[in-house]
Design a protein around this motif. Sequence first.
Motif, PDB file in Angstrom:
ATOM      1  N   ILE A  25       0.372  -0.923   0.157  1.00  0.00           N
ATOM      2  CA  ILE A  25       0.024   0.112   0.101  1.00  0.00           C
ATOM      3  C   ILE A  25       0.975   1.825  -0.458  1.00  0.00           C
ATOM      4  CG2 ILE A  25      -1.706  -0.995   1.620  1.00  0.00           C
ATOM      5  CD1 ILE A  25      -1.036   0.956   3.515  1.00  0.00           C
ATOM      6  N   GLU A  26       0.053   2.643  -0.765  1.00  0.00           N
ATOM      7  CA  GLU A  26       1.213   3.625  -0.546  1.00  0.00           C
ATOM      8  C   GLU A  26       0.400   4.393   0.639  1.00  0.00           C
ATOM      9  OE1 GLU A  26      -1.301   5.123  -4.210  1.00  0.00           O
ATOM     10  OE2 GLU A  26      -0.734   3.303  -4.372  1.00  0.00           O
ATOM     11  N   GLY A  27       0.736   5.626   0.630  1.00  0.00           N
ATOM     12  CA  GLY A  27       0.358   7.198   2.043  1.00  0.00           C
ATOM     13  C   GLY A  27      -0.009   6.090   2.768  1.00  0.00           C
ATOM     14  N   PRO A  28      -0.635   6.674   4.841  1.00  0.00           N
ATOM     15  CA  PRO A  28      -0.565   6.723   5.586  1.00  0.00           C
ATOM     16  C   PRO A  28      -1.291   5.069   5.718  1.00  0.00           C
ATOM     17  CG  PRO A  28      -1.900   8.778   4.850  1.00  0.00           C
ATOM     18  CD  PRO A  28      -1.502   7.842   3.904  1.00  0.00           C
ATOM     19  N   VAL A  29      -0.936   4.151   7.071  1.00  0.00           N
ATOM     20  CA  VAL A  29      -0.797   3.212   7.240  1.00  0.00           C
ATOM     21  C   VAL A  29      -2.326   2.968   8.474  1.00  0.00           C
ATOM     22  CG1 VAL A  29       0.363   1.035   7.999  1.00  0.00           C
ATOM     23  CG2 VAL A  29       1.188   2.355   6.134  1.00  0.00           C
ATOM     24  N   PRO A  30      -3.406   2.171   8.387  1.00  0.00           N
ATOM     25  CA  PRO A  30      -3.881   1.954   9.072  1.00  0.00           C
ATOM     26  C   PRO A  30      -3.224   1.173  10.674  1.00  0.00           C
ATOM     27  CG  PRO A  30      -4.716   0.076   7.481  1.00  0.00           C
ATOM     28  CD  PRO A  30      -2.889   1.341   6.956  1.00  0.00           C
ATOM     29  N   ARG A  31      -3.229   1.518  12.328  1.00  0.00           N
ATOM     30  CA  ARG A  31      -3.129   0.616  12.964  1.00  0.00           C
ATOM     31  C   ARG A  31      -3.647  -0.264  13.428  1.00  0.00           C
ATOM     32  NH1 ARG A  31      -0.543   5.520  16.112  1.00  0.00           N
ATOM     33  NH2 ARG A  31       0.953   6.240  14.855  1.00  0.00           N
ATOM     34  N   HIS A  32      -3.250  -1.341  13.693  1.00  0.00           N
ATOM     35  CA  HIS A  32      -4.095  -2.316  14.312  1.00  0.00           C
ATOM     36  C   HIS A  32      -3.118  -3.012  15.141  1.00  0.00           C
ATOM     37  CE1 HIS A  32      -6.274  -5.827  14.677  1.00  0.00           C
ATOM     38  NE2 HIS A  32      -7.468  -5.311  13.798  1.00  0.00           N
ATOM     39  N   LYS A  33      -3.469  -4.112  15.888  1.00  0.00           N
ATOM     40  CA  LYS A  33      -1.788  -4.923  16.983  1.00  0.00           C
ATOM     41  C   LYS A  33      -1.652  -6.164  15.763  1.00  0.00           C
ATOM     42  CE  LYS A  33      -6.144  -7.577  19.299  1.00  0.00           C
ATOM     43  NZ  LYS A  33      -5.509  -8.167  18.782  1.00  0.00           N
ATOM     44  N   LYS A  60       8.315  -0.955   5.851  1.00  0.00           N
ATOM     45  CA  LYS A  60       8.707  -0.079   4.675  1.00  0.00           C
ATOM     46  C   LYS A  60       9.232  -0.108   3.751  1.00  0.00           C
ATOM     47  CE  LYS A  60      10.797   4.327   4.944  1.00  0.00           C
ATOM     48  NZ  LYS A  60      11.047   5.531   4.654  1.00  0.00           N
ATOM     49  N   PHE A  61       8.965  -0.471   2.288  1.00  0.00           N
ATOM     50  CA  PHE A  61      10.141  -1.043   1.716  1.00  0.00           C
ATOM     51  C   PHE A  61      10.601   0.240   0.048  1.00  0.00           C
ATOM     52  CE2 PHE A  61       5.748  -1.430  -1.007  1.00  0.00           C
ATOM     53  CZ  PHE A  61       6.617  -1.477  -2.160  1.00  0.00           C
ATOM     54  N   TRP A  62       9.724   1.601   0.194  1.00  0.00           N
ATOM     55  CA  TRP A  62      10.474   2.325  -0.827  1.00  0.00           C
ATOM     56  C   TRP A  62       9.535   3.603  -0.163  1.00  0.00           C
ATOM     57  CZ3 TRP A  62      13.282   0.967  -4.870  1.00  0.00           C
ATOM     58  CH2 TRP A  62      13.268   2.120  -6.013  1.00  0.00           C
ATOM     59  N   GLU A  63      10.821   4.667  -0.956  1.00  0.00           N
ATOM     60  CA  GLU A  63       9.822   6.394  -0.638  1.00  0.00           C
ATOM     61  C   GLU A  63       9.598   7.032  -2.147  1.00  0.00           C
ATOM     62  OE1 GLU A  63      10.510   8.688   3.294  1.00  0.00           O
ATOM     63  OE2 GLU A  63      12.663   8.668   2.412  1.00  0.00           O
ATOM     64  N   LYS A  77      10.612  19.578  -8.665  1.00  0.00           N
ATOM     65  CA  LYS A  77      10.554  19.282  -7.503  1.00  0.00           C
ATOM     66  C   LYS A  77       9.652  20.901  -6.486  1.00  0.00           C
ATOM     67  CE  LYS A  77      14.171  16.413  -6.625  1.00  0.00           C
ATOM     68  NZ  LYS A  77      13.024  15.084  -6.576  1.00  0.00           N
ATOM     69  N   ILE A  78       9.788  20.495  -5.294  1.00  0.00           N
ATOM     70  CA  ILE A  78       9.457  22.070  -4.898  1.00  0.00           C
ATOM     71  C   ILE A  78      10.097  22.522  -3.828  1.00  0.00           C
ATOM     72  CG2 ILE A  78       7.294  22.551  -2.999  1.00  0.00           C
ATOM     73  CD1 ILE A  78       5.727  20.509  -4.400  1.00  0.00           C
ATOM     74  N   GLN A  79      10.688  23.664  -4.099  1.00  0.00           N
ATOM     75  CA  GLN A  79      11.637  23.860  -3.390  1.00  0.00           C
ATOM     76  C   GLN A  79      11.012  23.883  -2.295  1.00  0.00           C
ATOM     77  OE1 GLN A  79      13.053  27.933  -4.964  1.00  0.00           O
ATOM     78  NE2 GLN A  79      12.754  27.091  -6.579  1.00  0.00           N
ATOM     79  N   ASP A  80      12.394  23.624  -1.133  1.00  0.00           N
ATOM     80  CA  ASP A  80      12.473  23.771   0.768  1.00  0.00           C
ATOM     81  C   ASP A  80      11.342  22.434   0.861  1.00  0.00           C
ATOM     82  OD1 ASP A  80      14.683  25.219  -0.116  1.00  0.00           O
ATOM     83  OD2 ASP A  80      13.446  27.015  -0.183  1.00  0.00           O
ATOM     84  N   ALA A  81      10.329  22.222   0.238  1.00  0.00           N
ATOM     85  CA  ALA A  81       9.324  21.447   0.438  1.00  0.00           C
ATOM     86  C   ALA A  81       9.155  20.303  -0.023  1.00  0.00           C
ATOM     87  CB  ALA A  81       7.798  22.256  -0.086  1.00  0.00           C
ATOM     88  N   PRO A  82       9.517  18.981  -0.789  1.00  0.00           N
ATOM     89  CA  PRO A  82       9.258  17.873  -1.411  1.00  0.00           C
ATOM     90  C   PRO A  82       8.501  16.919  -0.737  1.00  0.00           C
ATOM     91  CG  PRO A  82      12.304  17.692   0.050  1.00  0.00           C
ATOM     92  CD  PRO A  82      11.516  19.551   0.323  1.00  0.00           C
ATOM     93  N   ILE A  83       7.882  16.087  -1.271  1.00  0.00           N
ATOM     94  CA  ILE A  83       6.135  15.306  -0.968  1.00  0.00           C
ATOM     95  C   ILE A  83       6.833  14.078  -0.842  1.00  0.00           C
ATOM     96  CG2 ILE A  83       4.327  14.996  -0.393  1.00  0.00           C
ATOM     97  CD1 ILE A  83       4.059  17.684  -2.335  1.00  0.00           C
ATOM     98  N   TYR A  84       7.492  13.479   0.076  1.00  0.00           N
ATOM     99  CA  TYR A  84       7.323  12.227   0.205  1.00  0.00           C
ATOM    100  C   TYR A  84       6.026  11.230   0.642  1.00  0.00           C
ATOM    101  CZ  TYR A  84      12.156  12.958  -1.376  1.00  0.00           C
ATOM    102  OH  TYR A  84      13.596  13.688  -1.581  1.00  0.00           O
ATOM    103  N   ARG A  85       6.166   9.815   0.185  1.00  0.00           N
ATOM    104  CA  ARG A  85       5.666   9.465   1.112  1.00  0.00           C
ATOM    105  C   ARG A  85       5.811   7.743   0.883  1.00  0.00           C
ATOM    106  NH1 ARG A  85       0.234   8.104  -3.815  1.00  0.00           N
ATOM    107  NH2 ARG A  85       1.253   7.191  -5.297  1.00  0.00           N
ATOM    108  N   PRO A  86       5.624   6.722   2.477  1.00  0.00           N
ATOM    109  CA  PRO A  86       6.531   5.923   2.174  1.00  0.00           C
ATOM    110  C   PRO A  86       5.713   4.986   1.391  1.00  0.00           C
ATOM    111  CG  PRO A  86       4.918   6.348   4.410  1.00  0.00           C
ATOM    112  CD  PRO A  86       4.508   7.207   3.179  1.00  0.00           C
ATOM    113  N   LEU A  87       5.764   3.764   1.274  1.00  0.00           N
ATOM    114  CA  LEU A  87       5.072   2.654   0.032  1.00  0.00           C
ATOM    115  C   LEU A  87       5.383   1.148   0.837  1.00  0.00           C
ATOM    116  CD1 LEU A  87       6.152   2.567  -3.577  1.00  0.00           C
ATOM    117  CD2 LEU A  87       3.944   3.741  -2.301  1.00  0.00           C
TER     118      LEU A  87
END
Length: 313
Positions: free
Chosen positions: A145-153, A159-162, A261-271
């Motif tokens: 999955i990409e982006g925010p990860v749901p929390r569950h026990k 994470k394998f890629w950014e 790129k966006i100067q001084d504000a790169p946007i990354y999300r975890p895969l």
Amino acid sequence: MEQHLLVFKDVAETKNITLSAKKLHMSQPSISLQIQNLENQYGARFFDRTNKGVTLTKEGEIFYAHVRSVLDILTSAKEQINALAKGQRGLIYLGATLTIGEYILPNILAYLYKTHPDVDFKVKIANTESISQDVLEKKLHIGLIEGPVPRHKDLNVEKFWEDELVVVLPHSHSWASRKSITLAELPHERLVTREEGSGTRKVMEMALKERGLDPEHLNVTMELGSTHAIKQVVSAGLGITIISALTVNREVDQRLFKTLKIQDAPIYRPLSILTNAQTNQTKDERLLINLLHDHRLLSDILSKEFSELEELE
């Protein structure tokens, strides 16, 4: 006995005999009788019954934990026996979200098909919520999955890629000679985005807001339901977009698009890789997970055309 345990587990999770009856295509009296037989066999009451449904007693909670373990062992045994019956072929039930499913998974599967032809895959492409739920319910062995990860026990997350979100525009655009832009410049251009609720759009809007730009100030002129559709519109010169760098690598190489790129504000999300914390991976599943963690190999795989993947064997 296995049928009794499956019925017990479903009722414990739905907390409603009527819902379980519909789901399992059984009558309510039949389900009640099977639960009663279990309670008689173990000399304990497993459920408290109310007008709103049923809840596990303390004895029921203990029994539920063991039932899950027993059913997991039986499922694993069936999978191993089926693999033997099919001539030792491995089978991985794999889920992926849209960007991964369209732009990462095809090359990975093509590479594995060439290097490990004895492993088969059944793949589901869906949103993060659906993939996560299927991993929890053990319908999928691995979720990507990409982006925010749901929390569950019961969810293991690795994470394998950014993935970087970049500004994408056609080579005919006035910004095409540049390498970056400022946040302040974004609202002055027509922006093409994914639809409301899209994971990519959520990550973009959250990141812009954290960096001081209200997404409401963006000049969004078009919302589309797929990355492919967005790329078609941008290539026609109808606006710019902010999407995953992975999705436009080939077009950039072919000089169809330019990324900034966006100067001084790169946007990354975890895969991320999702697995169920209550199950152990097979050797074939570990093979896939280890490949995803091998950044050098994965980078090579993603940069190749299908016809070139044989060179990586």
